[in-house]
Design an enzyme around this catalytic site. Structure first.
Site, PDB file in Angstrom:
ATOM      1  N   GLU A   1       3.633   7.908  -3.545  1.00 13.89           N
ATOM      2  CA  GLU A   1       2.452   8.987  -4.260  1.00 13.89           C
ATOM      3  C   GLU A   1       1.094   9.911  -3.817  1.00 13.89           C
ATOM      4  OE1 GLU A   1       3.253   7.194  -9.208  1.00 13.89           O
ATOM      5  OE2 GLU A   1       2.459   5.975  -7.518  1.00 13.89           O
TER       6      GLU A   1
ATOM      7  N   GLU B   1      11.732   1.299  15.613  1.00 17.33           N
ATOM      8  CA  GLU B   1      11.159   0.091  15.528  1.00 17.33           C
ATOM      9  C   GLU B   1      10.443   0.501  13.789  1.00 17.33           C
ATOM     10  OE1 GLU B   1       7.107   0.403  18.180  1.00 17.33           O
ATOM     11  OE2 GLU B   1       8.690   0.318  19.057  1.00 17.33           O
TER      12      GLU B   1
ATOM     13  N   LYS C   1       9.047   0.129  11.223  1.00 14.40           N
ATOM     14  CA  LYS C   1       7.258   0.578  10.526  1.00 14.40           C
ATOM     15  C   LYS C   1       6.533  -0.569   9.397  1.00 14.40           C
ATOM     16  CE  LYS C   1       4.240   4.252   9.167  1.00 14.40           C
ATOM     17  NZ  LYS C   1       3.324   3.505   7.932  1.00 14.40           N
TER      18      LYS C   1
ATOM     19  N   LYS D   1      10.581   6.597  17.620  1.00  9.53           N
ATOM     20  CA  LYS D   1      10.107   6.935  19.409  1.00  9.53           C
ATOM     21  C   LYS D   1      10.461   7.471  19.899  1.00  9.53           C
ATOM     22  CE  LYS D   1       6.266   3.606  17.969  1.00  9.53           C
ATOM     23  NZ  LYS D   1       5.968   2.388  18.973  1.00  9.53           N
TER      24      LYS D   1
ATOM     25  N   CYS E   1       6.288 -15.235 -35.922  1.00 13.61           N
ATOM     26  CA  CYS E   1       7.874 -14.606 -35.167  1.00 13.61           C
ATOM     27  C   CYS E   1       8.411 -13.581 -35.318  1.00 13.61           C
ATOM     28  CB  CYS E   1       9.024 -16.082 -35.425  1.00 13.61           C
ATOM     29  SG  CYS E   1       9.822 -16.153 -34.719  1.00 13.61           S
TER      30      CYS E   1
ATOM     31  N   CYS F   1       8.319 -20.282 -31.032  1.00 12.60           N
ATOM     32  CA  CYS F   1       8.775 -20.423 -33.180  1.00 12.60           C
ATOM     33  C   CYS F   1       9.341 -21.654 -32.448  1.00 12.60           C
ATOM     34  CB  CYS F   1       9.567 -18.839 -33.104  1.00 12.60           C
ATOM     35  SG  CYS F   1      10.355 -19.271 -34.224  1.00 12.60           S
TER      36      CYS F   1
ATOM     37  N   CYS G   1      15.567 -20.173 -36.733  1.00 10.83           N
ATOM     38  CA  CYS G   1      15.047 -19.124 -36.249  1.00 10.83           C
ATOM     39  C   CYS G   1      16.868 -18.324 -35.978  1.00 10.83           C
ATOM     40  CB  CYS G   1      14.124 -18.643 -35.184  1.00 10.83           C
ATOM     41  SG  CYS G   1      13.507 -17.253 -34.409  1.00 10.83           S
TER      42      CYS G   1
HETATM   43  S1  IVH Z   1       3.429   3.562  16.237  1.00  8.06           S
HETATM   44  C1  IVH Z   1       0.254   7.252  17.335  1.00  8.06           C
HETATM   45  N1  IVH Z   1       4.669   1.912  16.232  1.00  8.06           N
HETATM   46  O1  IVH Z   1       1.931   2.851  11.299  1.00  8.06           O
HETATM   47  C2  IVH Z   1       0.282   5.962  16.282  1.00  8.06           C
HETATM   48  N2  IVH Z   1       3.453   2.332  14.417  1.00  8.06           N
HETATM   49  O2  IVH Z   1       1.517   5.252   8.944  1.00  8.06           O
HETATM   50  C3  IVH Z   1       1.127   5.337  17.398  1.00  8.06           C
HETATM   51  N3  IVH Z   1       3.075   0.900  12.464  1.00  8.06           N
HETATM   52  O3  IVH Z   1      -1.401   3.536  12.594  1.00  8.06           O
HETATM   53  C4  IVH Z   1       1.788   3.725  16.491  1.00  8.06           C
HETATM   54  N4  IVH Z   1       4.402   0.123  12.565  1.00  8.06           N
HETATM   55  O4  IVH Z   1      -0.976   1.073  12.381  1.00  8.06           O
HETATM   56  C5  IVH Z   1       4.024   2.434  15.695  1.00  8.06           C
HETATM   57  N5  IVH Z   1       6.114  -0.136  14.917  1.00  8.06           N
HETATM   58  C6  IVH Z   1       5.191   0.947  14.920  1.00  8.06           C
HETATM   59  C7  IVH Z   1       4.513   0.506  13.497  1.00  8.06           C
HETATM   60  C8  IVH Z   1       3.422   1.783  13.689  1.00  8.06           C
HETATM   61  C9  IVH Z   1       3.651   0.109  11.983  1.00  8.06           C
HETATM   62  C10 IVH Z   1       1.658   2.057  11.681  1.00  8.06           C
HETATM   63  C11 IVH Z   1       1.033   1.992  12.775  1.00  8.06           C
HETATM   64  C12 IVH Z   1      -0.043   3.546  12.421  1.00  8.06           C
HETATM   65  C13 IVH Z   1       0.932   3.667  11.015  1.00  8.06           C
HETATM   66  C14 IVH Z   1       1.025   5.089  11.029  1.00  8.06           C
END
Ligand code: IVH
Length: 662
Positions: A34, A112, A114, A288, A403, A422, A427
């Site tokens: 949100e 990776e 997150k 990345k 109830c 209850c 019942c």
């Molecule tokens: S790379 C320039 N890798 O997500 C930032 N961040 O929403 C490069 N985060 O501030 C970060 N898992 O705290 C990277 N595998 C991951 C991550 C990760 C979580 C967080 C990190 C960042 C935030 C952004």
């Protein structure tokens, strides 16, 4: 135009307010998705009307700030945020943009998960941890060195020889799911507020004035990026991560390197499926560009790198209105509240119900009809209410005194129990629940016997006791709504088929308190027949290793209840099976043995004894021969005994037979 400006101003204010709640107070009012959609809308409006764009708009800077509780640390390299999206389409566009910008390079991506935690920067000088800091506003963070040092995953000294002179590793401080649940339980026990999500829990635990408190919270750390480094260089993210591992940092198990968009999406689906199995929360993936030279060419905006993007998973939280608290009577009379919500989209589905667990939970949440609430749905679990976001009512919803089904008094059996009950055994709501359970798939498995059929039969007065199910005929069904000839015939057949379910299913179907499927199987295997169970004492139950005191008491109480005896007898009369077939017949003494029955038995009819023997893998024959293994004899046996003696066949009486059963 004025409307747009008004909306932009509103959105900026609102986003800043949510930033403060999220970053400073660790107590968000809305879900991440949100929040993201507010930012997305603001960004869209600013793009459409650039004259209203401001340099310090929340769309242009890293959210968060460094509080004055801690001393401040200036980041040598800014700690940025990530652009994010929820759609494959936008990932695909981002991928195309990168490939187009670097036409002569074969771009590899690293993906990776997150981690849903909070980012931290750790500065090692000559291999020794000197400073630990939060991201803050990206330029200035909070000095949390002492707290960071309490995290077991973080080495105080890098685990390598000849470390870089300066090494600033960045990563995510997080709390795993089990520790998060335990921490929230503890917070409740201490009369404190629960954390809405693991990120807030990690943040609240890390930003403590007293490092001892942090040390109790079991925080963890995954390395994922870096700031300033001197005395060492890397060509790409893969190499950097490998180095981190060598230095004794933890990396996530699921990392992927690929150059194909298809593979990126495959990995996304793989992780999405695995999400619930991980013992830490992730809210998406970070994609990345692997090569650092390519990263440099792509560059940064003020807020985020162009070489990375967060691909966020569908939200697990949303805010909506609690329309009504529904109170239902369960099988054992327990009154349970549940929430009827104004429908809202959550993790890909529209939800309109949430669990409220019990009345203690309602009091804790201080929730009542009409309030705006934050709901969460994890995996396939029923959504739950996390907290009240806006109170639109007085106080909390109270347990009813009567109830809702039979108007009898509701009691709280003792103060320790959270359940209201209850206690009227007649019942109708409890009986209805009993029926639903009795016919269900894991119990007697009567196919087609759904809740709407049960309701119709109850309303027509066709069922007053469980055994009435087995008296129903074609004529009882044919008049019911949605019942035509074929369906009526099928249900009669299903009812008939269910008569031969093993004893374990029947035990489970009886709905004995604390007795689940596994226990039902253990009991059925141990006793084999319902009659042996009726004869069993508290001590007999307790000799079973899997059965403890509570269960043994519950079982004895249940089977000595005369109305249970009546129910079972009525089921016997209609021909419901009361025996457990041998699971490992080959291991049983009855297996492949031929029995001849003779004389009058006292505890069994011949038919019953035959069924038991067959269920345990034995065979029945009517005449004695060399092939006979046992003669099972009662009173007044005739010539068969003589022949058996002649052939040297083992003769057993009822007492021995019963010993063989155990
Ligand atoms: S790379 C320039 N890798 O997500 C930032 N961040 O929403 C490069 N985060 O501030 C970060 N898992 O705290 C990277 N595998 C991951 C991550 C990760 C979580 C967080 C990190 C960042 C935030 C952004």
């Amino acid at each position: 135009m004025e409307d747009i400006l008004r909306r932009i101003t509103y959105l900026r204010k609102e986003i800043e307010r949510h930033n403060a709640l999220y970053y400073n107070e660790n107590n968000p009012e809305i879900s991440d998705s949100e929040y993201d959609s507010l930012v997305k809308e603001l960004k869209h409006l600013e793009d459409e009307s650039p004259i209203f764009a401001l340099q310090n708009s929340p769309t242009k800077k890293v959210s968060g700030f460094a509080s004055s509780t801690f001393s401040q640390v200036e980041h040598q390299v800014p700690m940025l945020s990530l652009d994010n999206t929820y759609s494959k389409e936008e990932i695909s566009k981002w991928y195309d943009r990168i490939v187009k910008k670097l036409p002569n390079e074969k771009i590899e991506f690293v993906i990776e998960p997150k981690i849903d935690g909070l980012s931290a920067s750790l500065i090692y000088v000559d291999g020794l941890l000197r400073i630990g800091a939060t991201r803050g506003d990206g330029q200035i963070g909070e000095d949390i060195t002492e707290n960071i040092k309490t995290i077991k995953d973080i080495p105080i000294r890098l685990g390598i020889e000849a470390p870089p002179t300066l090494f600033e590793v960045r990563g995510e401080v997080y709390i795993n799911k089990t520790d998060f649940e335990n921490l929230n339980k503890l917070m409740l026990e201490n009369g404190e507020q629960k954390f809405a999500n693991p990120r807030n829990a990690a943040s609240g635990s890390l930003r403590q004035k007293n490092p001892y408190i942090t040390s109790l919270r079991n925080l963890r750390f995954f390395a994922h990026s870096f700031g300033k480094i001197e005395g060492k260089s890397f060509d790409n993210q893969t190499e950097f991560l490998k180095f981190c591992k060598k230095c004794s940092f933890y990396l996530q198990d699921d990392l992927k390197r690929t150059n194909s968009l298809d593979e990126i999406f495959k990995f996304t689906d793989f992780i999405l499926n695995k999400r619930e199995l991980l013992n830490y929360e992730i809210d998406g993936l970070v994609i990345k560009v692997d090569d650092f030279l390519s990263q440099k060419k792509l560059g940064y905006t003020n807020r985020s790198p162009r070489w990375a993007i967060a691909f966020k998973f569908p939200a697990k939280q949303a805010t909506t209105k609690l329309d009504k608290v529904r109170v239902q009577v369960g099988r054992t009379g327990i009154i349970t509240p549940s929430a009827i919500l104004e429908p809202v989209g959550l993790a890909g589905v529209i939800i309109s119900h949430a669990t409220l667990h019990n009345f203690e939970e309602i009091e804790r949440l201080n929730v009542n009809e009409g309030d705006t609430v934050l709901v969460e749905r994890a995996g396939d679990v029923i959504p739950k209410i996390v907290k009240v976001v806006r109170k639109n009512s007085e106080g909390f919803f109270k347990a009813p005194k009567k109830c809702p089904s039979c108007d009898s008094d509701i009691v709280k059996e003792n103060e320790e129990e959270v359940a209201y009950r209850c206690i009227n055994p007649d019942c109708p709501a409890q009986f209805r629940r009993h029926l639903i359970h009795f016919v269900s798939r894991d119990a007697m498995d009567i196919e087609g016997f759904g809740t709407s059929l049960i309701d119709q039969l109850l309303n027509n007065g066709k069922i007053h006791a469980i055994s009435d199910i087995y008296h129903l005929t074609y004529d009882d069904f044919i008049g019911l709504s949605l019942f035509k000839e074929k369906k009526a015939n099928n249900i009669v057949k299903s009812i008939m088929l269910s008569k031969s379910r093993p004893l374990s299913k029947l035990i489970f179907a009886l709905g004995i308190r604390h007795v689940g499927q596994k226990t039902s199987e253990i009991i059925a295997e141990k006793f084999n027949t319902i009659d042996s169970i009726f004869k069993a004492s508290l001590e007999d139950f307790k000799t079973i290793p899997e059965i403890g005191e509570v269960l043994a008491v519950s079982l004895t109480d249940f089977f000595k209840n005369p109305s249970v005896c009546r129910v079972i007898n009525a089921l016997k009369v209609v021909g419901v099976n009361m025996l457990e077939p041998a699971k490992e017949k080959a291991g049983s003494i009855f297996y492949n043995k031929t029995f001849v029955l003779t004389g009058e038995l006292t505890n069994y009819t011949r038919d019953e004894a035959s069924k038991i023997i067959k269920s345990l893998g034995g065979k029945i024959s009517s005449s004695v021969s060399k092939k006979t293994d046992f003669i099972f004899t009662g009173e007044n046996a005739g010539s068969k005994i003589l022949k058996a003696k002649e052939l040297n066949i083992k003769i057993i009486k009822e007492a021995e037979f019963e010993k063989m059963l155990v």
